[in-house]
Design a protein around this motif. Sequence first.
Motif, PDB file in Angstrom:
ATOM      1  N   VAL A 152       0.869  -1.172   0.000  1.00 52.21           N
ATOM      2  CA  VAL A 152       0.000   0.000   0.000  1.00 52.21           C
ATOM      3  C   VAL A 152       0.912   1.230   0.000  1.00 52.21           C
ATOM      4  N   VAL A 153       0.728   2.098  -0.990  1.00 48.74           N
ATOM      5  CA  VAL A 153       1.644   3.221  -1.210  1.00 48.74           C
ATOM      6  C   VAL A 153       0.914   4.543  -1.022  1.00 48.74           C
ATOM      7  N   PHE A 154       1.510   5.453  -0.256  1.00 47.50           N
ATOM      8  CA  PHE A 154       0.987   6.803  -0.064  1.00 47.50           C
ATOM      9  C   PHE A 154       2.001   7.802  -0.621  1.00 47.50           C
ATOM     10  N   GLY A 219      -3.676   0.630   6.846  1.00 43.25           N
ATOM     11  CA  GLY A 219      -2.316   1.130   6.973  1.00 43.25           C
ATOM     12  C   GLY A 219      -1.596   1.211   5.633  1.00 43.25           C
ATOM     13  N   ILE A 220      -0.364   1.730   5.687  1.00 42.98           N
ATOM     14  CA  ILE A 220       0.455   1.886   4.484  1.00 42.98           C
ATOM     15  C   ILE A 220       1.791   1.173   4.684  1.00 42.98           C
ATOM     16  N   ASP A 221       2.407   0.784   3.570  1.00 41.01           N
ATOM     17  CA  ASP A 221       3.710   0.112   3.607  1.00 41.01           C
ATOM     18  C   ASP A 221       4.831   1.008   3.098  1.00 41.01           C
ATOM     19  N   VAL A 222       4.501   1.897   2.137  1.00 38.62           N
ATOM     20  CA  VAL A 222       5.490   2.788   1.534  1.00 38.62           C
ATOM     21  C   VAL A 222       4.932   4.204   1.547  1.00 38.62           C
ATOM     22  N   TYR A 223       5.772   5.158   1.932  1.00 36.63           N
ATOM     23  CA  TYR A 223       5.407   6.577   1.835  1.00 36.63           C
ATOM     24  C   TYR A 223       6.475   7.291   1.027  1.00 36.63           C
ATOM     25  N   ALA A 235       2.010   9.900   7.994  1.00 39.80           N
ATOM     26  CA  ALA A 235       2.482   8.633   7.435  1.00 39.80           C
ATOM     27  C   ALA A 235       3.048   7.728   8.531  1.00 39.80           C
ATOM     28  N   ILE A 236       3.824   8.301   9.445  1.00 39.31           N
ATOM     29  CA  ILE A 236       4.388   7.507  10.540  1.00 39.31           C
ATOM     30  C   ILE A 236       3.280   6.854  11.352  1.00 39.31           C
ATOM     31  N   SER A 237       2.180   7.589  11.588  1.00 41.23           N
ATOM     32  CA  SER A 237       1.037   7.028  12.321  1.00 41.23           C
ATOM     33  C   SER A 237       0.386   5.878  11.561  1.00 41.23           C
ATOM     34  N   SER A 238       0.319   6.000  10.234  1.00 45.22           N
ATOM     35  CA  SER A 238      -0.392   4.996   9.426  1.00 45.22           C
ATOM     36  C   SER A 238       0.480   3.823   8.994  1.00 45.22           C
ATOM     37  N   PHE A 239       1.768   3.912   9.191  1.00 35.54           N
ATOM     38  CA  PHE A 239       2.656   2.847   8.721  1.00 35.54           C
ATOM     39  C   PHE A 239       2.338   1.507   9.377  1.00 35.54           C
TER      40      PHE A 239
END
Length: 339
Positions: A152-154, A219-223, A235-239
């Motif tokens: 999952v990429v943001f 959540g996300i895997d890559v920002y 992003a740190i919160s959602s990682f």
Amino acid sequence: MSALPASGREWHLVARPHGWPQPGDFALREAPVAEPAEGRILVRNLHFSVDPYMRGRMNDVKSYVPPFQLDHPMDGGAVGEVVASNAEGFAVGDHVLHGLGWREYADVNAKHATKVDASLAPLSAYLGVLGMTGLTAYAGLFDVASFKEGDVVFVSGAAGAVGSQVGQMARLKGASRVIGSAGSADKVKLLTEEYGFDAAFNYKDGPVAAQLKEAAPEGIDVYFDNVGGEHLEAAISSFNVHGRATICGMIAQYNSTEPTPAPRNLALVIGKRLRLQGMLVGDHAALQPQFVKEVAGWLASGELKYKETVVEGMENGVEAFLGMLRGENTGKMIVSLTR
């Protein structure tokens, strides 16, 4: 060969900006044009690039690239036509990519010029999707962030020249979800309707953390960070555990006159075992052949789309740069000297 003009215009930095640059910090000046010395070529620039990193070069600080000198022409990516050559391998009429933008005529060391093919793509594309910005997206996603299928990429600044390419490349390589943030409703629509992002939001509509959580409930895997500040904290919160961030730019902070606060949740880096890595595109030159081959294929097939915001006229160069800092561009901001 037609006679060379006696002079050409170039943009000089005449004062170091404090905070947001002002038009008075720059001057458009005439400079003489002469036949090139041995090993050099004279290029009539057709397009030049304005980029966020140039704001940092206006400060008199030591960095990864030297600051612009006062009362000298600024520089940056440009493509143009060779109008005089004193270098083997370059002929009048060739199109070249080089680093002496912000001027109408550039006297270029031939070692620092690369021939480009106008039949493969429009010349301006070599400043964007097939140039430094495209390679930044490609290297930052696949090399630095170690992207893998199913991630999952943001992407922040997702409608910009780099961000729009990152999101599309992630989708083409099998991301399970791609999310972007941008600064207007039109840009959000562009991301989802044209670029194939699964979700996008306007960061001006509310707290970034809340909007990201809604867009990425698992959540996300890559920002891919082009903005910094509130976006990085969100992003740190959602990682998810073992998330990776490519820190490419922090445009939200470039014009700050006071120190900006770091993300307040950095302690999460420990428990989530996150990797936050800065990147400079110059470190990834070895990827260039692979990048051009793959991206040219995506462009030819229509799988990868790109936009440019073109400002016509040498005299509008500074306004184009300031507009880019204000987020007025969609895709790559280009100054065109073709008229």
